[in-house]
Scaffold this motif. Structure first.
Motif, PDB file in Angstrom:
ATOM      1  N   ARG A   1       0.816  -1.220   0.000  1.00 23.01           N
ATOM      2  CA  ARG A   1       0.000   0.000   0.000  1.00 23.01           C
ATOM      3  C   ARG A   1       0.852   1.273   0.000  1.00 23.01           C
ATOM      4  O   ARG A   1       0.595   2.204  -0.781  1.00 23.01           O
TER       5      ARG A   1
ATOM      6  N   LYS B   1     -14.425 -12.663   2.983  1.00 17.06           N
ATOM      7  CA  LYS B   1     -14.817 -11.527   3.823  1.00 17.06           C
ATOM      8  C   LYS B   1     -13.614 -10.990   4.597  1.00 17.06           C
ATOM      9  O   LYS B   1     -13.417  -9.773   4.700  1.00 17.06           O
TER      10      LYS B   1
ATOM     11  N   GLY C   1     -11.425  -8.947   2.333  1.00 17.21           N
ATOM     12  CA  GLY C   1     -12.141  -8.002   1.489  1.00 17.21           C
ATOM     13  C   GLY C   1     -12.198  -6.576   1.989  1.00 17.21           C
ATOM     14  O   GLY C   1     -13.048  -5.798   1.531  1.00 17.21           O
ATOM     15  N   ALA C   2     -11.314  -6.214   2.918  1.00 16.21           N
ATOM     16  CA  ALA C   2     -11.318  -4.843   3.436  1.00 16.21           C
ATOM     17  C   ALA C   2     -11.081  -3.838   2.310  1.00 16.21           C
ATOM     18  O   ALA C   2     -10.269  -4.074   1.411  1.00 16.21           O
ATOM     19  N   ARG C   3     -11.782  -2.721   2.371  1.00 14.12           N
ATOM     20  CA  ARG C   3     -11.700  -1.736   1.289  1.00 14.12           C
ATOM     21  C   ARG C   3     -10.324  -1.099   1.158  1.00 14.12           C
ATOM     22  O   ARG C   3      -9.958  -0.618   0.083  1.00 14.12           O
ATOM     23  N   TRP C   4      -9.568  -1.077   2.259  1.00 13.97           N
ATOM     24  CA  TRP C   4      -8.262  -0.417   2.208  1.00 13.97           C
ATOM     25  C   TRP C   4      -7.205  -1.281   1.519  1.00 13.97           C
ATOM     26  O   TRP C   4      -6.128  -0.786   1.179  1.00 13.97           O
TER      27      TRP C   4
ATOM     28  N   GLN D   1      -6.383  -2.965  -4.697  1.00 14.57           N
ATOM     29  CA  GLN D   1      -6.831  -3.890  -5.732  1.00 14.57           C
ATOM     30  C   GLN D   1      -5.847  -3.847  -6.903  1.00 14.57           C
ATOM     31  O   GLN D   1      -5.438  -2.772  -7.337  1.00 14.57           O
TER      32      GLN D   1
END
Length: 220
Positions: free
Chosen positions: A103, A138, A141-144, A147
């Motif tokens: 990130r 799940k 699958g955290a948005r932060w 991708q």
């Protein structure tokens, strides 16, 4: 000539052991550097085996007798409390690695190439820690979580993969894992690559897709 994108780029390669992911990482990085003058950051992003932890959850699966019939994933037992705690700790460490190694470099505009990513983590959780696929997705699958701009699934039958690399799971276990990858591929929009093809063909398919995406980022 150096041609830089306006923002970072994330490339991931997933699949069972023996499909040639590491070799393709080298091809991608060489192509970006030689044709675009773009350096890239390599990240080994395997769940349970990273700079923060050398615990290998796969050892549990390897020790299971190869002759024992695999349990269908929809009927597997609920993980024990110690196993859930163990898995949760490894997952926290894994997510910390993604923050630091993936990130942050992306925010600095770097190109990051991951050998394995969260898609492989889903398979690891389901196969090695008896987590349901839905639960594993799940948890991952955290948005932060960044991708990927390009995401590949190198597919290969378990027997062939085992013949190429026999120091991991048995051929039967590799085939179990392969089935899990194939089951999640459509939902996660993984680009399928037939790893049975000659090396040069696989490399052309992968580097071609990466170059197209890289060029698109420059055009924007």
């Amino acid at each position: 000539m150096t041609t830089r994108r306006a923002k970072g780029m994330l490339i991931t390669l997933s699949g069972i052991d023996g499909t040639g992911k590491s070799a393709m990482v080298g091809c991608i990085r060489d192509t970006l550097l030689s044709k675009w003058g773009a350096p890239s950051r390599y990240v080994w992003c395997k769940f349970g085996d990273h700079p923060f932890s050398r615990l290998k959850i796969a050892q549990r699966a390897k020790r299971r007798p190869a002759a024992s019939p695999p349990e269908p994933h929809h009927t597997r037992r609920t993980p024990s409390l110690p196993l859930r705690v163990y898995g949760s700790l490894l997952l926290i460490l894994h997510m910390a690695q993604i923050v630091i190694s993936v990130r942050r470099p992306l925010k600095r505009g770097e190109v990051v190439v991951c050998d394995r990513y969260i898609f492989d983590t889903i398979v690891d959780l389901a196969h090695d820690l008896h987590c349901s696929v839905a639960r594993a997705e799940k948890l991952c699958g955290a948005r932060w979580i960044p991708q990927p701009d390009v995401r590949f699934l190198l597919d290969l039958p378990g027997e062939i993969a085992f013949a190429r690399k026999d120091d991991s799971y048995s051929a039967a276990r590799l085939e179990e894992r392969r089935a899990l990858y194939l089951s999640i591929a459509p939902a996660h929009q993984l680009t399928m690559v037939d790893a049975r093809q000659p090396f040069d063909q696989v490399a052309r398919q992968i580097t071609g897709a990466v170059e197209a995406q890289y060029a698109q980022g420059i055009a924007q």
